[in-house]
Design a protein around this motif. Structure first.
Motif, PDB file in Angstrom:
ATOM      1  N   PRO A   8     -10.640   0.750 -19.834  1.00  0.00           N
ATOM      2  CA  PRO A   8     -10.291   0.943 -18.254  1.00  0.00           C
ATOM      3  C   PRO A   8      -8.800   0.750 -17.837  1.00  0.00           C
ATOM      4  O   PRO A   8      -8.328   0.093 -18.832  1.00  0.00           O
ATOM      5  CB  PRO A   8     -11.036  -0.433 -17.735  1.00  0.00           C
ATOM      6  N   ILE A   9      -8.532   1.276 -16.768  1.00  0.00           N
ATOM      7  CA  ILE A   9      -6.970   1.273 -16.328  1.00  0.00           C
ATOM      8  C   ILE A   9      -6.883   0.302 -15.157  1.00  0.00           C
ATOM      9  O   ILE A   9      -7.656   0.187 -14.021  1.00  0.00           O
ATOM     10  CB  ILE A   9      -6.711   2.865 -15.818  1.00  0.00           C
ATOM     11  N   THR A  10      -5.994  -0.758 -15.352  1.00  0.00           N
ATOM     12  CA  THR A  10      -5.819  -1.678 -14.105  1.00  0.00           C
ATOM     13  C   THR A  10      -4.459  -1.085 -13.282  1.00  0.00           C
ATOM     14  O   THR A  10      -3.583  -0.633 -13.766  1.00  0.00           O
ATOM     15  CB  THR A  10      -5.269  -2.744 -14.842  1.00  0.00           C
ATOM     16  N   ILE A  11      -5.066  -0.902 -11.883  1.00  0.00           N
ATOM     17  CA  ILE A  11      -4.206  -0.473 -11.042  1.00  0.00           C
ATOM     18  C   ILE A  11      -3.260  -1.515 -10.374  1.00  0.00           C
ATOM     19  O   ILE A  11      -3.747  -2.725 -10.036  1.00  0.00           O
ATOM     20  CB  ILE A  11      -4.602   0.090 -10.082  1.00  0.00           C
ATOM     21  N   PRO A  12      -1.784  -1.600 -10.772  1.00  0.00           N
ATOM     22  CA  PRO A  12      -0.933  -2.903 -10.272  1.00  0.00           C
ATOM     23  C   PRO A  12      -0.969  -2.689  -8.797  1.00  0.00           C
ATOM     24  O   PRO A  12      -1.195  -1.864  -8.115  1.00  0.00           O
ATOM     25  CB  PRO A  12       0.262  -2.655 -11.025  1.00  0.00           C
ATOM     26  N   ASN A  13      -0.423  -3.730  -8.117  1.00  0.00           N
ATOM     27  CA  ASN A  13      -0.312  -4.000  -6.943  1.00  0.00           C
ATOM     28  C   ASN A  13       0.850  -2.914  -6.279  1.00  0.00           C
ATOM     29  O   ASN A  13       1.928  -2.763  -7.176  1.00  0.00           O
ATOM     30  CB  ASN A  13       0.121  -5.216  -6.308  1.00  0.00           C
ATOM     31  N   GLY A  14       0.838  -2.267  -4.915  1.00  0.00           N
ATOM     32  CA  GLY A  14       1.797  -1.361  -4.712  1.00  0.00           C
ATOM     33  C   GLY A  14       1.684   0.102  -5.072  1.00  0.00           C
ATOM     34  O   GLY A  14       2.387   0.898  -4.945  1.00  0.00           O
ATOM     35  N   VAL A  15       0.499   0.343  -6.191  1.00  0.00           N
ATOM     36  CA  VAL A  15       0.314   1.597  -6.512  1.00  0.00           C
ATOM     37  C   VAL A  15      -1.086   2.101  -5.684  1.00  0.00           C
ATOM     38  O   VAL A  15      -2.070   1.618  -5.755  1.00  0.00           O
ATOM     39  CB  VAL A  15       0.178   1.806  -8.186  1.00  0.00           C
ATOM     40  N   GLU A  16      -1.005   3.351  -5.361  1.00  0.00           N
ATOM     41  CA  GLU A  16      -2.376   3.775  -4.470  1.00  0.00           C
ATOM     42  C   GLU A  16      -2.853   5.142  -5.411  1.00  0.00           C
ATOM     43  O   GLU A  16      -1.943   5.880  -5.612  1.00  0.00           O
ATOM     44  CB  GLU A  16      -1.789   4.277  -3.217  1.00  0.00           C
ATOM     45  N   VAL A  17      -4.109   5.196  -5.758  1.00  0.00           N
ATOM     46  CA  VAL A  17      -4.675   6.211  -6.380  1.00  0.00           C
ATOM     47  C   VAL A  17      -5.663   6.875  -5.443  1.00  0.00           C
ATOM     48  O   VAL A  17      -6.646   6.222  -4.887  1.00  0.00           O
ATOM     49  CB  VAL A  17      -5.166   5.429  -7.672  1.00  0.00           C
ATOM     50  N   ASN A  18      -5.615   8.270  -5.370  1.00  0.00           N
ATOM     51  CA  ASN A  18      -6.435   8.982  -4.574  1.00  0.00           C
ATOM     52  C   ASN A  18      -7.188  10.108  -5.633  1.00  0.00           C
ATOM     53  O   ASN A  18      -6.044  11.103  -6.073  1.00  0.00           O
ATOM     54  CB  ASN A  18      -5.772   9.689  -3.293  1.00  0.00           C
ATOM     55  N   TYR A  19      -8.257  10.381  -5.355  1.00  0.00           N
ATOM     56  CA  TYR A  19      -9.003  11.310  -6.104  1.00  0.00           C
ATOM     57  C   TYR A  19      -9.877  12.093  -5.404  1.00  0.00           C
ATOM     58  O   TYR A  19     -10.706  11.675  -4.955  1.00  0.00           O
ATOM     59  CB  TYR A  19      -9.677  10.775  -7.385  1.00  0.00           C
ATOM     60  N   SER A  20      -9.746  13.483  -5.222  1.00  0.00           N
ATOM     61  CA  SER A  20     -10.437  14.149  -4.384  1.00  0.00           C
ATOM     62  C   SER A  20     -10.341  15.937  -4.975  1.00  0.00           C
ATOM     63  O   SER A  20      -9.145  16.114  -5.188  1.00  0.00           O
ATOM     64  CB  SER A  20     -10.097  14.213  -2.947  1.00  0.00           C
ATOM     65  N   ASP A  21     -11.488  16.562  -4.980  1.00  0.00           N
ATOM     66  CA  ASP A  21     -11.460  18.041  -5.117  1.00  0.00           C
ATOM     67  C   ASP A  21     -10.659  18.431  -6.712  1.00  0.00           C
ATOM     68  O   ASP A  21      -9.848  19.198  -6.623  1.00  0.00           O
ATOM     69  CB  ASP A  21     -10.761  18.687  -4.154  1.00  0.00           C
ATOM     70  N   ALA A  22     -10.966  17.478  -7.657  1.00  0.00           N
ATOM     71  CA  ALA A  22     -10.306  17.556  -9.026  1.00  0.00           C
ATOM     72  C   ALA A  22      -8.992  17.688  -9.043  1.00  0.00           C
ATOM     73  O   ALA A  22      -8.149  18.296  -9.846  1.00  0.00           O
ATOM     74  CB  ALA A  22     -10.900  18.902  -9.626  1.00  0.00           C
ATOM     75  N   LYS A  23      -8.476  16.793  -8.095  1.00  0.00           N
ATOM     76  CA  LYS A  23      -7.017  16.490  -8.222  1.00  0.00           C
ATOM     77  C   LYS A  23      -6.865  14.990  -7.932  1.00  0.00           C
ATOM     78  O   LYS A  23      -7.485  14.495  -6.943  1.00  0.00           O
ATOM     79  CB  LYS A  23      -6.503  17.045  -6.935  1.00  0.00           C
ATOM     80  N   ILE A  24      -5.943  14.390  -8.546  1.00  0.00           N
ATOM     81  CA  ILE A  24      -5.704  13.020  -8.658  1.00  0.00           C
ATOM     82  C   ILE A  24      -4.113  12.675  -8.274  1.00  0.00           C
ATOM     83  O   ILE A  24      -3.224  13.400  -8.781  1.00  0.00           O
ATOM     84  CB  ILE A  24      -5.895  12.280  -9.936  1.00  0.00           C
ATOM     85  N   ILE A  25      -4.078  11.866  -7.161  1.00  0.00           N
ATOM     86  CA  ILE A  25      -2.729  11.748  -6.752  1.00  0.00           C
ATOM     87  C   ILE A  25      -2.362  10.126  -6.849  1.00  0.00           C
ATOM     88  O   ILE A  25      -3.033   9.180  -6.283  1.00  0.00           O
ATOM     89  CB  ILE A  25      -2.611  12.039  -5.184  1.00  0.00           C
ATOM     90  N   VAL A  26      -1.240   9.932  -7.375  1.00  0.00           N
ATOM     91  CA  VAL A  26      -0.984   8.558  -7.573  1.00  0.00           C
ATOM     92  C   VAL A  26       0.589   8.358  -6.927  1.00  0.00           C
ATOM     93  O   VAL A  26       1.461   8.956  -7.092  1.00  0.00           O
ATOM     94  CB  VAL A  26      -0.629   8.232  -8.984  1.00  0.00           C
ATOM     95  N   LYS A  27       0.644   7.204  -6.027  1.00  0.00           N
ATOM     96  CA  LYS A  27       1.709   6.903  -5.276  1.00  0.00           C
ATOM     97  C   LYS A  27       2.079   5.714  -5.497  1.00  0.00           C
ATOM     98  O   LYS A  27       1.241   4.626  -5.712  1.00  0.00           O
ATOM     99  CB  LYS A  27       1.398   7.051  -3.737  1.00  0.00           C
ATOM    100  N   GLY A  28       3.734   5.307  -5.746  1.00  0.00           N
ATOM    101  CA  GLY A  28       3.998   4.079  -6.075  1.00  0.00           C
ATOM    102  C   GLY A  28       5.509   3.939  -5.501  1.00  0.00           C
ATOM    103  O   GLY A  28       5.936   4.886  -4.915  1.00  0.00           O
TER     104      GLY A  28
END
Length: 178
Positions: A8-28
């Motif tokens: 598993p991947i742990t997402i740290p605080n302050g990081v936002e992960v969005n997954y839709s339509d075969a595309k993943i967007i990671v903001k930090g």
């Protein structure tokens, strides 16, 4: 099933992960990264834990399982901490300097080498011979470092060239050292 892909991947605080339509967007705090993901790979998010799995298991798809898990993990690490690479110029007269949006290298050629710095990479030159590169995109950082290094690869006789930090060059004996 891939051993790395199962982790598993742990997402740290302050990081936002969005997954839709075969595309993943990671903001930090260091930027935003996005990547296309094949439809055969499932990404599930429970609070701050991300799991990567496959819809169907075939031999060719299993190889992508661990790869995409690692790529997503690198994106999350990059936007939260940034990746850093250090290059060292070894040789008489080898110097580097940042001028505007390009890095100028004096590497013993009859002309200085000008390399344009990509937007998402920050470059810092210390004492003219050490180059620190920082970026949230690990792939782009490695590619840029390899492009700089390609101008003067380390040679085995005197050890001159552009080296990564802590890189060991296998030295050869010259003609007289048989």
């Amino acid at each position: 099933m891939s051993r790395i892909g199962k982790l598993p991947i742990t997402i740290p605080n302050g990081v936002e992960v969005n997954y839709s339509d075969a595309k993943i967007i990671v903001k930090g705090k260091f930027g935003t990264l996005e990547m296309e993901v094949p439809e055969t790979i499932l990404i599930q998010q429970n609070e701050n834990i991300l799991t990567v799995s496959l819809k169907t298991e075939t031999r060719s798809l299993r190889s992508f399982h661990g790869l995409y898990r690692t790529l997503i993990n690198n994106m999350i690490i990059g936007v939260s901490e940034q990746f850093e690479l250090t290059l060292i110029l070894k040789g008489v007269g080898y110097r580097a300097a940042v001028q505007g949006k390009e890095i100028v290298l004096n590497l013993g050629y009859s002309h200085p080498v000008n390399i344009e710095i990509p937007e998402s990479i920050s470059v810092e030159v210390i004492q003219n011979t050490t180059i620190n590169l920082k970026s949230c995109d690990k792939e782009l950082l490695g590619l840029f470092a390899a492009n700089i290094r390609a101008w003067r690869r380390p040679e085995p006789y005197k050890g001159k060239g552009i080296l990564y930090k802590n890189e060991q060059i296998l030295r050869k004996a010259g003609k007289a050292g048989k």
